[in-house]
Scaffold this active site. Structure first.
Site, PDB file in Angstrom:
ATOM      1  N   GLY A  55       1.207  -1.028   0.090  1.00 34.12           N
ATOM      2  CA  GLY A  55       0.160   0.555  -0.071  1.00 34.12           C
ATOM      3  C   GLY A  55       0.790   1.576   0.196  1.00 34.12           C
ATOM      4  CB  CYS A  82       5.794  -3.967   0.814  1.00 36.29           C
ATOM      5  SG  CYS A  82       5.975  -2.331   0.206  1.00 36.29           S
ATOM      6  CE1 TYR A  83       0.109   0.843   5.719  1.00 37.22           C
ATOM      7  CE2 TYR A  83      -1.287  -0.615   4.939  1.00 37.22           C
ATOM      8  CZ  TYR A  83      -1.055   0.354   5.605  1.00 37.22           C
ATOM      9  OH  TYR A  83      -1.640   0.264   6.701  1.00 37.22           O
ATOM     10  CG  HIS A 169       6.359  -5.346  -4.100  1.00 36.13           C
ATOM     11  ND1 HIS A 169       4.947  -5.300  -3.798  1.00 36.13           N
ATOM     12  CD2 HIS A 169       6.694  -4.401  -3.841  1.00 36.13           C
ATOM     13  CE1 HIS A 169       5.249  -4.189  -3.352  1.00 36.13           C
ATOM     14  NE2 HIS A 169       5.915  -3.617  -3.327  1.00 36.13           N
ATOM     15  CD  GLU A 171       3.620  -8.246  -5.631  1.00 34.56           C
ATOM     16  OE1 GLU A 171       4.927  -8.593  -4.943  1.00 34.56           O
ATOM     17  OE2 GLU A 171       3.760  -7.363  -4.879  1.00 34.56           O
ATOM     18  CG  ASP A 227     -12.772  -9.899 -22.691  1.00 34.22           C
ATOM     19  OD1 ASP A 227     -11.195 -10.521 -22.627  1.00 34.22           O
ATOM     20  OD2 ASP A 227     -13.404  -8.780 -21.639  1.00 34.22           O
ATOM     21  CE  LYS A 373      -8.186  -9.637 -22.667  1.00 32.18           C
ATOM     22  NZ  LYS A 373      -8.991  -8.356 -22.470  1.00 32.18           N
TER      23      LYS A 373
END
Ligand code: XMP
Length: 517
Positions: A55, A82-83, A169, A171, A227, A373
């Protein structure tokens, strides 16, 4: 089948969707919930694990998002990032302070061994850091598991309570073993079994759709985009001819694209396919209009009028389906399934406005509403949708309408369609297409003087645009090799009638946008 659930608790970090996608890539179903989701709701959802995102805030900022201390009594395995890592320490009685030196970018961290998170990971590896606060004192019962040169608590944990935290992080792809660290948390700490598999998703969704739809009809607006195409294929598999797809071809698609969409869905899938060809109607409405916003508005409104008229004609006594995907729901701030029940808004699509008041369906069906997606594409491939449709580049709702500057006429549409087809063909042939995220031709509506044989010409200029980007928020112009540019220019001037000059757009975004409008 009900999947095990991982909750990504969103504290406002810029990577929250990325965390969720990485978790899904590990074969674990997850949903993003707001940080202030009531504890009762979290308990009810019975997650197998929770991840606190990063955050932008400091835990000492009164307005920053917090979590009740009681959360940690629920006994859910939790990873703070992180945050989220600082918040975990702070809430449980640790201390967070400003760093004497902020860490930003690629940083080496060294782990101490013995932590499930770092199992089989080299002692020192590169991670992505982005923080100005750090945990200076751990809560009771926690111990440090990794450090960096400027961060004494780069990772810490309390394995007895299944609470883990990393200042970096995992990710982000810059974190060398980030995916492994997330995987270890999910499988070794939480005990996920990896039950989120696309083939199972298709089977269980088809079953659900059959039960929900029964013998009723379903109508879907098919735009030819990824989509709606995948939603159509899934519904076709579930209910075949009970499905009617309405495809409005406003005549502003790429060359032969309307025919390609029609042949794909009529030949490969069992459904009623209704194509409404209305280029003339659109061109009539756009006559004399040069303002880009007005053009967009007219194209959007007319699309809506034509589409709903066709829907009324087809009958509204069944369900209405659309290709909403998970990021549409997160972006639209409408919450999500786990949090608030399935959203009942029409996808905020450039082509699709709100359902008119006089139209009422038995219900709304959004078979892709939980997918990212990449997952939608995987489903599309499995269902046999052609590769070029599944991997289609982004294409604006108003189509070539945003790529013809000034008034749109039939002739300009034809010139641009031809030029765009030649340009795309040459890029494909040159083998660089996979390096580009989007490439297309633009008709700036400028005539320049040229020479052809003994004659002077006064014909159209074509601009070509090719970009590389991660997220379309920023983009760089692609460095197409000169010899490829030479062939493109040659072919455009020789093969496309009324074109006598070609320019290459070398503007990045910002300051430029991708489209010219
Ligand atoms: P800009 O021009 O804003 O474009 O830099 C960013 C990305 O968005 C696409 N784009 C659209 N996509 N409907 C869409 O679905 C639209 O009206 C629209 N306008 C722009 C654009 O092609 C690029 O990929």
């Amino acid at each position: 089948m009900t999947n095990q659930l991982c909750i990504v608790l969103d504290f406002g970090g810029q990577y929250n969707q990325l965390i969720a996608r990485r978790v899904r890539e590990c074969g674990v179903y997850c949903e993003i919930l707001r940080y202030d989701t009531p504890l009762e709701r979290i308990k009810e959802l019975n997650p197998t694990g929770v991840i606190f995102t990063g955050g932008p805030n400091s835990v000492y900022d009164m307005t920053s998002p917090h979590i009740a201390k009681e959360y940690f009594d629920l006994g859910i395995p939790t990873l703070g990032i992180c945050y989220g890592c600082q918040l975990m320490a702070y809430t449980l009685g640790g201390t967070v302070e400003s760093c004497t030196k902020s860490e930003y970018g690629k940083i080496d961290v060294t782990h101490k061994g013995g932590s499930l998170l770092f199992e089989d990971i080299p002692e020192t590896s590169t991670v992505w850091m982005s923080h100005t606060d750090y945990v200076s004192r751990l809560p009771e019962g926690f111990s440090v598991t990794a450090t960096s040169a400027d961060c004494p608590c780069a990772a810490f944990e309390c394995p007895e309570r299944k609470l883990y935290a990393v200042q970096f992080h995992p990710e982000v792809t810059h974190s060398q073993y980030g995916k492994e660290i997330l995987h270890h948390f999910l499988y070794k700490v939480c005990g996920f079994t990896g039950d989120w598999v696309m083939d199972d998703f298709i089977e269980s969704t088809v079953q659900k759709l059959r039960t929900q739809i029964g013998d009723k009809k379903v109508i879907l607006g098919l735009s030819g985009g990824v989509d709606s195409s995948v939603a159509a294929a899934l519904l076709s598999k579930a209910v075949g001819k009970q499905l009617t797809c309405v495809f409005v071809d406003q005549g502003l698609m790429r060359k032969d694209e309307g025919d390609f969409v029609e042949s794909t869905f009529t030949k490969l899938f069992d459904m009623n396919f209704v194509r409404v060809n209305c280029q003339k109607h659109f061109l009539e409405k756009l006559k004399g209009v040069t303002d880009p916003e007005q053009k967009r508005k007219i194209i959007g409104t007319e699309f809506y009028n034509v589409f709903w008229d066709k829907v009324r004609e087809t009958g509204t006594d069944g369900f209405f389906a659309q290709g909403t995907i998970y990021p549409d729901r997160i972006e639209s701030g409408k919450g999500n399934k786990a949090g608030q029940g399935s959203t009942a808004v029409i996808k905020t699509h450039h082509n699709m406005v709100k359902m008119p008041d006089d139209i009422q369906f038995a219900g709304l069906i959004e078979p892709l509403a939980d997918l990212f997606k990449d997952e939608v594409r995987a489903v599309g491939e499995t269902l046999g949708i052609p590769h070029e449709l599944v991997w289609r580049q982004p294409f604006p709702g108003p189509g070539l309408g945003v790529r013809i500057i000034g008034e749109i006429t039939e002739e300009k549409v034809r010139i641009l369609q031809e030029a765009d087809a030649v340009f795309r063909d040459e890029i494909e042939k040159s083998g660089i297409a996979s390096e580009l995220k989007q490439f297309f031709a633009v008709l700036p509506n400028v005539r320049t003087v040229g020479v052809m044989g003994d004659h002077r010409t006064h014909e159209q200029l074509i601009a070509i645009r090719a970009i590389t980007t991660d997220d379309f928020m920023t983009a760089d112009w692609a460095r197409i090799p000169y010899d490829v540019l030479a062939r493109i220019s040659n072919r455009l001037c020789n093969e496309v009638e009324h074109v006598n000059r070609v320019v290459y757009d070398i503007t990045s975004k910002p300051p430029g946008t991708v489209e010219w409008e």
